[in-house]
Design an enzyme around this catalytic site. Structure first.
Site, mmCIF file in Angstrom:
data_model
loop_
_atom_site.group_PDB
_atom_site.id
_atom_site.type_symbol
_atom_site.label_atom_id
_atom_site.label_comp_id
_atom_site.label_asym_id
_atom_site.label_seq_id
_atom_site.Cartn_x
_atom_site.Cartn_y
_atom_site.Cartn_z
ATOM 1 C CB ALA A 48 -0.937 0.002 1.209
ATOM 2 N N GLY A 51 1.450 2.916 -5.986
ATOM 3 C CA GLY A 51 0.601 2.313 -7.006
ATOM 4 C C GLY A 51 -0.859 2.197 -6.608
ATOM 5 C CE1 TYR A 208 3.670 -9.585 -11.509
ATOM 6 C CE2 TYR A 208 2.257 -9.749 -13.447
ATOM 7 C CZ TYR A 208 2.509 -9.241 -12.181
ATOM 8 O OH TYR A 208 1.595 -8.399 -11.585
#
Length: 332
Positions: A48, A51, A208
């Protein structure tokens, strides 16, 4: 062939997403208009400090949630807590340290959180890394896989009982279309204890994608075996955030970096699927929420692959899992 077709579909989606970004320069951008359903709820959100996680933290605080920011950078997290508190007036915004690349840190985070709260209404697994330089964590696990999946697996598993005993609890996984460019075989044969050698950008995307597909498999397992917990996967789309801080850094790639920053979504729009997942009253457990707020049904994965993935996950997290979820142990 299936993986090739999935890659084609993922590319098509990226082109459409980029086109939508350009169109949104001249029209009203995507926005969730659901009524506030998070007021007074205890929410943990990882990643947090920047982004879409940071934007979502502001939105949660503005709507009156009790927000726990989980991150490894103490200074950055403390700064975000101050900014969110000052901007929203919400005094129930707190920080607890969490490093997903350190299993002991995950375990300590859960212990500290449970000293503060007896319930957990929402767990938002948002933190992720991409295009990271090759590295094995202190647990000898590839860092992207541990950050994006294995650390999330441990955190979620240790909090499952708390979520299960909180009425109408919600578990949100931030997903990605990158999971479409790989196959179940890629996940099944991937050994995170082996160093990964990246030759090009596509190798980073594949790694990813493996981490995100593993996360999807785990999310579906939880949705199917914990019916009291609402499980949602939310795809923010291609969003220009610090997740790309390791990508396109050479002089030759600067053109790609500039073009990506122009064609990708900003964090406000990228956060909308996540905000929609947190506030919508009509979502069923196990669905995948696209970057245009469209709902995809449950995929249904090979239980053999799921069993092997969970067994490997339990083995890799070792003593830190400590038998917290009997369902996981029973399944494998």
């Amino acid at each position: 062939m299936a993986t090739f077709l999935s890659a084609i579909e993922a590319t098509r989606r990226q082109i459409v997403s980029s086109g939508n970004v350009l169109l949104n320069r001249w029209k009203t951008p995507l926005e969730c208009r659901c009524p506030n359903r998070v007021r007074g709820k205890v929410v943990i959100i990882t990643g947090a400090t920047s982004g879409i996680g940071r934007f979502t933290a502001f939105d949660l605080a503005k709507k009156g949630a009790i927000v726990y920011l989980a991150g490894r950078n103490r200074e950055a997290s403390a700064a975000v807590v101050r900014e969110v508190t000052q901007a929203t007036g919400n005094q129930d915004v707190r920080f607890l340290p969490l490093d997903l690349t350190d299993f002991s840190s995950v375990e300590t985070f859960v212990q500290e959180f449970l000293r503060c709260e007896e319930k957990l209404d929402v767990l938002v697994n948002n933190a992720a890394v991409f295009h990271h330089p090759p590295k094995q964590t202190q647990h000898n696990v590839e860092i992207v896989f541990q950050t994006n999946y294995l650390g999330v697996f441990l955190l979620t598993s240790l909090l499952l009982n708390t979520l299960r005993h909180t009425p109408n609890s919600h578990l949100v996984f931030v997903s990605s279309d990158a999971h479409r460019v790989v196959s179940l075989k890629d996940v099944d044969t991937f050994d995170p204890r082996e160093p990964v050698h990246h030759q090009n950008f596509e190798d980073h995307v594949k790694l990813y994608g493996i981490s995100k597909l593993a996360l999807r498999i785990f999310a579906q397992f939880v949705a199917e075996n914990f019916p009291g917990i609402l499980v949602t996967e939310a795809n923010p789309g291609n969003v220009w955030t610090p997740i790309y801080r390791h990508a396109w850094l050479s002089w030759w790639d600067m053109r790609k970096r500039l073009l990506s920053s122009l064609l990708m979504r900003d964090v406000r729009e990228g956060a909308q699927p996540l905000i929609h997942a947190l506030n919508s009253a009509s979502l069923q457990s196990g669905i995948y929420l696209s970057d245009t707020l469209e709902v995809e049904g449950k995929p249904g994965y090979d239980p053999v692959v799921t069993r092997r993935l969970l067994a490997a996950s339990v083995k890799l997290t070792g003593k830190h899992l400590d038998g917290s979820s009997k369902e996981i142990y029973n399944f494998i």
